[in-house]
Enzyme design. Sequence first.
Site, mmCIF file in Angstrom:
data_model
loop_
_atom_site.group_PDB
_atom_site.id
_atom_site.type_symbol
_atom_site.label_atom_id
_atom_site.label_comp_id
_atom_site.label_asym_id
_atom_site.label_seq_id
_atom_site.Cartn_x
_atom_site.Cartn_y
_atom_site.Cartn_z
ATOM 1 N N GLU A 115 4.717 -12.563 1.020
ATOM 2 C CA GLU A 115 5.615 -11.263 -0.176
ATOM 3 C C GLU A 115 6.984 -10.745 0.335
ATOM 4 O O GLU A 115 6.571 -10.132 1.356
ATOM 5 C CB GLU A 115 4.475 -10.009 -0.570
ATOM 6 C CG GLU A 115 3.457 -11.141 -0.989
ATOM 7 C CD GLU A 115 1.898 -10.494 -0.096
ATOM 8 O OE1 GLU A 115 1.885 -9.159 -0.821
ATOM 9 O OE2 GLU A 115 1.128 -10.685 0.754
ATOM 10 N N HIS A 161 -0.926 -2.640 -4.114
ATOM 11 C CA HIS A 161 -0.160 -3.503 -5.515
ATOM 12 C C HIS A 161 -0.373 -2.580 -6.722
ATOM 13 O O HIS A 161 -0.423 -3.496 -7.851
ATOM 14 C CB HIS A 161 -0.312 -4.571 -5.796
ATOM 15 C CG HIS A 161 -0.686 -5.655 -4.299
ATOM 16 N ND1 HIS A 161 0.020 -5.272 -3.576
ATOM 17 C CD2 HIS A 161 -1.885 -6.763 -3.729
ATOM 18 C CE1 HIS A 161 0.067 -6.697 -2.297
ATOM 19 N NE2 HIS A 161 -0.862 -7.068 -2.393
ATOM 20 N N HIS A 184 3.255 -12.834 -5.733
ATOM 21 C CA HIS A 184 1.983 -13.391 -4.668
ATOM 22 C C HIS A 184 1.215 -14.197 -4.530
ATOM 23 O O HIS A 184 0.322 -14.123 -5.050
ATOM 24 C CB HIS A 184 0.705 -11.967 -5.141
ATOM 25 C CG HIS A 184 -0.118 -11.221 -4.051
ATOM 26 N ND1 HIS A 184 -0.387 -12.110 -3.202
ATOM 27 C CD2 HIS A 184 0.268 -10.190 -3.930
ATOM 28 C CE1 HIS A 184 -1.346 -11.478 -2.619
ATOM 29 N NE2 HIS A 184 -0.980 -10.357 -2.213
ATOM 30 N N ARG A 188 1.256 -1.419 -0.182
ATOM 31 C CA ARG A 188 0.030 -0.036 0.351
ATOM 32 C C ARG A 188 0.903 1.243 0.087
ATOM 33 O O ARG A 188 1.704 1.644 0.808
ATOM 34 C CB ARG A 188 -0.626 -0.257 1.437
ATOM 35 C CG ARG A 188 -1.834 -1.480 1.177
ATOM 36 C CD ARG A 188 -2.767 -1.222 2.389
ATOM 37 N NE ARG A 188 -3.385 -2.055 1.768
ATOM 38 C CZ ARG A 188 -3.466 -3.476 2.477
ATOM 39 N NH1 ARG A 188 -2.543 -4.598 2.366
ATOM 40 N NH2 ARG A 188 -4.370 -4.004 1.128
ATOM 41 N N ASP A 225 -1.302 -9.887 7.805
ATOM 42 C CA ASP A 225 -1.386 -9.157 7.135
ATOM 43 C C ASP A 225 -0.729 -8.120 7.272
ATOM 44 O O ASP A 225 -0.842 -7.122 7.719
ATOM 45 C CB ASP A 225 -2.997 -8.183 6.509
ATOM 46 C CG ASP A 225 -2.844 -7.505 4.859
ATOM 47 O OD1 ASP A 225 -1.944 -7.889 5.051
ATOM 48 O OD2 ASP A 225 -4.158 -7.992 4.230
HETATM 49 C C1 GLA Z 1 -1.810 -8.267 0.273
HETATM 50 C C2 GLA Z 1 -2.138 -7.620 0.435
HETATM 51 C C3 GLA Z 1 -3.720 -7.691 1.611
HETATM 52 C C4 GLA Z 1 -4.077 -8.339 0.512
HETATM 53 C C5 GLA Z 1 -3.841 -9.324 -0.506
HETATM 54 C C6 GLA Z 1 -4.326 -9.491 -2.152
HETATM 55 O O1 GLA Z 1 -1.731 -9.209 1.064
HETATM 56 O O2 GLA Z 1 -1.817 -6.647 2.072
HETATM 57 O O3 GLA Z 1 -3.991 -6.533 2.540
HETATM 58 O O4 GLA Z 1 -4.490 -7.354 -0.162
HETATM 59 O O5 GLA Z 1 -2.038 -8.688 -0.888
HETATM 60 O O6 GLA Z 1 -5.544 -9.595 -1.525
#
Ligand code: GLA
Length: 411
Positions: A376, A164, A238, A139, A310
């Site tokens: 990631e 992304h 990803h 982000r 996350d």
């Molecule tokens: C990343 C983001 C998540 C989500 C995924 C895709 O991991 O941090 O919040 O957006 O990608 O769904």
Amino acid sequence: MAEAATGKLASIHPAQCREWPGHYTFTPEEIVRIHGIVAMLLFWIAASFTSSTAAETKATMKKQPFGKTEDGRSVDLYTLTNKSGTEVAITNFGGIVVALKVPDRNGKLDDVVLGYDNLDGYTSNTAYFGAIIGRYGNRIAHGEFALDGVTYRLPQNDGDNTLHGGKVGFNKRVWTVKDVSGSPGPALELTYLSKDGEEGFPGNLNVRVVYTLTDKNELRIEYFATTDKPTVVNLTNHSYFNLAGQGNGDILGHEVVLHADRFTPVDQALIPTGELRPVKGTPFDFTKPTAIGARMNQEDQQLKVGRGYDHNWVLNGGGRGGLSLAAEAYDAKSGRVLDVLTTEPGIQFYTGNFLDGTIHGKGGKVYNLRYGFCLETQHFPDSPNHPSFPPTLLKPGQEYRSTTVFKFSTR
Ligand code: GLA
């Protein structure tokens, strides 16, 4: 040699053999011994031939059509197979890893990544299955950042954030392909020119990604980029993993290790607050092997805003130039182990919190909540707005380089 042979002949007692003019005749004992030696030789030749054919199938790369994009461009699927039969299928649409077949502890191959059987799934995919993410992975707050006094505004596709790379990130672009297979194994090079202003980012960015499937069952991903204007870059892959096989249940029982003593807590919009918080004593401590689900439902404000994990972890050995071990995952049932090595300073551990059973993936498998996890490798989210984070700035004359290795084994 000649002397040794003469010596051997000389050591045979004349009484042990009959002599015909010009010929040497073996005694029955010698014939038995020779039979033995010949049998052993034949066995050795046969054994080495069998083992070399079983363990060393030829590494190959196969190309097949994968469909047409909405604007009519044909894309292909490239299947790379290494000498032991491990296989990765990659499409030049988004550089997506479509399938990754690795052995379990009994040698049975299973596809351990989530995805779709055909291109249509990927063109409408919002989960970013298997894709190359760019120009900026994760982000950027409020869809803006400033460089050299200029504010750049980006498309907002995650509340008011840019996620992304924006509306049409690198995951939805058609990449140019070259077979660059070599001694480590079959390899595919993907290149893409992201034009100045694309998705709001400054500078023509030439991106090159090389996927190599080594004979040691590693999927090595190398990223390179150059620009003609100062810009920001943060590339990642990803892939969603499920070491029990895609679609075969949730990943809560997988044991994970993250080599990180700190993580970057986030606000309600999943933007890092800037703090590097110690994981000790929190559900974010994965410094010892821990089941993903072990603490998922604990009362924890960070788990609540993330709907699970996350978050970005600050890697202990990351960002120092060389590869270091960032993460490990283990599925006890299949025995599959995934080690992640990277040159990056951070890793986003995401536990499929947005999967909700509406996606029908490969082979018709339904992907329910937490049916896959992502590791990631990256620079921290929203770095362009956090001067204290490792920088993501790329200037003309510099080369962006990043390497991540997904290594598979069993125990
Ligand atoms: C990343 C983001 C998540 C989500 C995924 C895709 O991991 O941090 O919040 O957006 O990608 O769904």
